[in-house]
Motif scaffolding. Sequence first.
Motif, PDB file in Angstrom:
ATOM      1  N   ILE A  37      97.125   1.613  49.341  1.00  0.00           N
ATOM      2  CA  ILE A  37      95.370   0.567  48.328  1.00  0.00           C
ATOM      3  C   ILE A  37      95.283  -0.505  50.014  1.00  0.00           C
ATOM      4  N   ARG A  38      94.275   0.308  50.137  1.00  0.00           N
ATOM      5  CA  ARG A  38      93.572  -0.990  51.436  1.00  0.00           C
ATOM      6  C   ARG A  38      94.678  -1.158  52.885  1.00  0.00           C
ATOM      7  N   ALA A  55     100.447 -16.217  55.011  1.00  0.00           N
ATOM      8  CA  ALA A  55      99.439 -16.502  55.857  1.00  0.00           C
ATOM      9  C   ALA A  55      98.602 -15.289  55.812  1.00  0.00           C
ATOM     10  N   GLY A  56      97.646 -15.000  57.056  1.00  0.00           N
ATOM     11  CA  GLY A  56      97.700 -14.169  57.932  1.00  0.00           C
ATOM     12  C   GLY A  56      96.210 -14.363  58.029  1.00  0.00           C
ATOM     13  N   GLU A  57      95.685 -13.410  59.172  1.00  0.00           N
ATOM     14  CA  GLU A  57      94.149 -13.658  59.085  1.00  0.00           C
ATOM     15  C   GLU A  57      93.550 -13.190  58.215  1.00  0.00           C
ATOM     16  N   ASN A  58      91.851 -12.789  58.070  1.00  0.00           N
ATOM     17  CA  ASN A  58      91.550 -12.297  56.992  1.00  0.00           C
ATOM     18  C   ASN A  58      91.620 -10.795  56.988  1.00  0.00           C
ATOM     19  N   GLY A  59      91.549 -10.159  56.182  1.00  0.00           N
ATOM     20  CA  GLY A  59      91.660  -8.649  55.614  1.00  0.00           C
ATOM     21  C   GLY A  59      93.077  -7.987  55.821  1.00  0.00           C
ATOM     22  N   ALA A  60      94.445  -9.423  56.399  1.00  0.00           N
ATOM     23  CA  ALA A  60      95.409  -8.980  56.945  1.00  0.00           C
ATOM     24  C   ALA A  60      96.043  -8.265  55.204  1.00  0.00           C
ATOM     25  N   GLY A  61      95.536  -8.746  54.904  1.00  0.00           N
ATOM     26  CA  GLY A  61      96.172  -7.843  53.099  1.00  0.00           C
ATOM     27  C   GLY A  61      96.536  -8.790  51.724  1.00  0.00           C
ATOM     28  N   LYS A  62      96.367 -10.256  52.471  1.00  0.00           N
ATOM     29  CA  LYS A  62      97.215 -11.138  51.689  1.00  0.00           C
ATOM     30  C   LYS A  62      96.220 -11.284  50.028  1.00  0.00           C
ATOM     31  N   SER A  63      95.005 -10.812  50.050  1.00  0.00           N
ATOM     32  CA  SER A  63      94.532 -11.075  48.482  1.00  0.00           C
ATOM     33  C   SER A  63      95.451  -9.433  47.432  1.00  0.00           C
ATOM     34  N   THR A  64      94.923  -8.180  48.583  1.00  0.00           N
ATOM     35  CA  THR A  64      96.050  -7.246  48.359  1.00  0.00           C
ATOM     36  C   THR A  64      97.440  -7.998  47.388  1.00  0.00           C
ATOM     37  N   PRO A  97      81.840   3.810  43.548  1.00  0.00           N
ATOM     38  CA  PRO A  97      81.292   4.941  44.626  1.00  0.00           C
ATOM     39  C   PRO A  97      81.172   4.932  45.939  1.00  0.00           C
ATOM     40  N   TRP A  98      81.672   4.166  46.227  1.00  0.00           N
ATOM     41  CA  TRP A  98      81.912   4.056  47.606  1.00  0.00           C
ATOM     42  C   TRP A  98      83.249   3.984  48.277  1.00  0.00           C
ATOM     43  N   GLU A  99      84.503   4.153  47.050  1.00  0.00           N
ATOM     44  CA  GLU A  99      85.478   3.768  47.286  1.00  0.00           C
ATOM     45  C   GLU A  99      86.906   4.612  46.253  1.00  0.00           C
ATOM     46  N   ILE A 100      87.617   5.606  46.472  1.00  0.00           N
ATOM     47  CA  ILE A 100      88.286   5.765  45.719  1.00  0.00           C
ATOM     48  C   ILE A 100      89.611   6.044  44.944  1.00  0.00           C
ATOM     49  N   VAL A 101      89.972   5.699  44.616  1.00  0.00           N
ATOM     50  CA  VAL A 101      91.529   5.203  44.738  1.00  0.00           C
ATOM     51  C   VAL A 101      92.078   6.097  44.074  1.00  0.00           C
ATOM     52  N   SER A 102      93.078   6.721  44.387  1.00  0.00           N
ATOM     53  CA  SER A 102      94.267   7.645  44.202  1.00  0.00           C
ATOM     54  C   SER A 102      95.499   7.605  44.196  1.00  0.00           C
ATOM     55  N   GLY A 103      96.266   8.773  44.600  1.00  0.00           N
ATOM     56  CA  GLY A 103      98.092   8.516  44.765  1.00  0.00           C
ATOM     57  C   GLY A 103      98.359   6.894  45.369  1.00  0.00           C
ATOM     58  N   ALA A 104      98.283   5.787  44.656  1.00  0.00           N
ATOM     59  CA  ALA A 104      98.342   4.667  45.019  1.00  0.00           C
ATOM     60  C   ALA A 104      99.119   4.092  43.862  1.00  0.00           C
ATOM     61  N   GLN A 105     100.080   3.639  44.530  1.00  0.00           N
ATOM     62  CA  GLN A 105     101.637   2.993  43.806  1.00  0.00           C
ATOM     63  C   GLN A 105     101.833   1.797  43.972  1.00  0.00           C
ATOM     64  N   GLY A 299      96.435  -0.433  62.862  1.00  0.00           N
ATOM     65  CA  GLY A 299      96.305  -0.576  60.883  1.00  0.00           C
ATOM     66  C   GLY A 299      97.987  -0.672  60.827  1.00  0.00           C
ATOM     67  N   ILE A 300      98.904  -0.826  61.344  1.00  0.00           N
ATOM     68  CA  ILE A 300     100.436  -0.780  60.080  1.00  0.00           C
ATOM     69  C   ILE A 300     100.800  -1.772  60.187  1.00  0.00           C
ATOM     70  N   LYS A 301     100.685  -2.924  58.582  1.00  0.00           N
ATOM     71  CA  LYS A 301     100.888  -4.219  58.283  1.00  0.00           C
ATOM     72  C   LYS A 301     102.264  -4.407  58.502  1.00  0.00           C
ATOM     73  N   GLU A 302     102.884  -5.934  58.269  1.00  0.00           N
ATOM     74  CA  GLU A 302     104.091  -6.135  58.772  1.00  0.00           C
ATOM     75  C   GLU A 302     104.050  -7.680  58.564  1.00  0.00           C
ATOM     76  N   VAL A 303     105.205  -7.865  57.846  1.00  0.00           N
ATOM     77  CA  VAL A 303     105.103  -8.956  57.166  1.00  0.00           C
ATOM     78  C   VAL A 303     106.458  -9.786  57.922  1.00  0.00           C
ATOM     79  N   ILE A 304     106.438 -10.888  57.999  1.00  0.00           N
ATOM     80  CA  ILE A 304     106.835 -11.509  58.489  1.00  0.00           C
ATOM     81  C   ILE A 304     107.566 -13.254  58.312  1.00  0.00           C
ATOM     82  N   TYR A 305     109.111 -12.835  57.659  1.00  0.00           N
ATOM     83  CA  TYR A 305     109.297 -13.742  56.464  1.00  0.00           C
ATOM     84  C   TYR A 305     110.042 -15.407  57.931  1.00  0.00           C
ATOM     85  N   GLY A 306     110.109 -16.296  56.744  1.00  0.00           N
ATOM     86  CA  GLY A 306     110.558 -17.358  57.521  1.00  0.00           C
ATOM     87  C   GLY A 306     109.638 -18.193  58.723  1.00  0.00           C
ATOM     88  N   ALA A 307     108.372 -17.741  59.014  1.00  0.00           N
ATOM     89  CA  ALA A 307     107.521 -18.292  59.947  1.00  0.00           C
ATOM     90  C   ALA A 307     107.190 -19.387  59.905  1.00  0.00           C
TER      91      ALA A 307
END
Length: 499
Positions: A37-38, A55-64, A97-105, A299-307
């Motif tokens: 997903i995203r 926290a994170g930039e726009n598009g980093a995945g917070k809302s996801t 019509p613009w995105e197909i969500v499949s193979g998601a978990q 495009g690889i996402k990373e999570v940093i704890y205790g920032a």
Amino acid sequence: MGGLAKTIPKLASDWATERHSQKGWPKFLESVKVNGIRGWSGQMVEFRFPVVAIAGENGAGKSTVLKAAASAYSQDPSAAGTLAQTFSPDDFFPTTPWEIVSGAQLTYLAKQGASSFPYHVRKHTKRWRGMPERPKRPVFFLDISRTQPIDTLIGYGRLAVAKMASGNFSAVIDDEYLGVLSRVLDRTYDSGEIVQSNNKQVGVLATSGRKYSNFHQGAGEDATADLVALLQNAPRHSLVIIDEVEASLHPRAQRRLMTELIGLAQKNRLQIIVSTHSQYVLEQLPPEARLVLTTDEQGIKEVIYGATTELALSLMDDEVHPELILYCEDEKAEYLVHRFIDYTDPDSHSRLAVVIAGPASSVKTLGLMADQGRLPGLVMGVLDGDQNESPGCAIIPGGTSPERAVYEGLSSDGWRIVAERLGVREGDLVDAWEHAQRIPEKHHVWTERIAEKLPAHIRKSRIWEAACDVWIIDMLPEEVRNEFVGDLLQFLPPVSRRP
């Protein structure tokens, strides 16, 4: 910068002593893993405190992450008649019509009673499966759409008329939560209610004898009233999710809001997950309650704890452009790094920035990302001397923690020089050092304990700085200093300077 919210100590104490009991948090979402997903490819996000800010930039995945968390549960019957909802992943991640969500978990680890168990919902092709098996819990989600554009306000007048005529649903804000609203916005409110009809919502407040709807409220007032009404509805042990918690609030109000949220999390055993771009929100929380999402150039996402707040801001702000960023663990390490460079290659200072990143795990994550070429620009981690080698990181000399390396590395002459720099008697300083050593396992508080035995005007920072300067210059061999600074600056391009 501000400090932790005054409500944190009580919440932290309860979390440490009662988190696993029925008096604590018997329902708790411990983690969510997002795949397909995203741009997410199986990264896990852990929630390590009752109130967590992402926290994170726009598009980093917070809302996801927030929407994935909101989809973790089905409705609890105890929340009937409240503003709680059951969310489906299709509510947030639909095929269009613009995105197909499949193979998601979406994979969850949730605490229910005395044990934690994993479960998942998945969409291999057209339908999400695993939905009925989700555990039950009240979930409240306030997304960024609460700060509405003006065209969405059309119809509020008709809604008000309809409410008066037919008595549509109205939630009255009680005195306790009017107090919350009043404290956050620093204004006394006499009454408040939320009117709902046909998927529209109107907040109506009264202050100083004047009643007005959210059509006539400021954006921060409107958003905070909606949030307070939601919190009033939340039963004990609910999951509350808030996108951009600081929306339209000035810094003091942001701090006050976080204080109230932390207090309610402690009182009602709520789990609260928020997203933010605000330093004022992050400053109110302890390290275990802060995490930063990043997306590297591949495009690889990373999570940093205790920032730290400084790390979060540096990852979200491009205003300053140093050629090299050095990430270290805390203020003591930051000062050491600066002084090593001052004594060895002071001209390089104008070309770099030293940023406090938080615990060693955060520094190692950033160092690894830099080593793999996944961060823009030149980046290096700087670990304390008690850490093992890690890719993309240098290690402060001393072979142990900075406090042990500095204080235990001072000779008798060294303590004499430190005393002269501080303007105190050598005997008094040595006595203070012996006082600090009585708790050898708590080296992180040695500086504070030394300060307890010295005159009040001797600041803790002065003690550490004087000791560091003497240790670096008079105790360490020059070749050790040069080797460490050489490690830090090895990738910094040389510059030619005119005589």
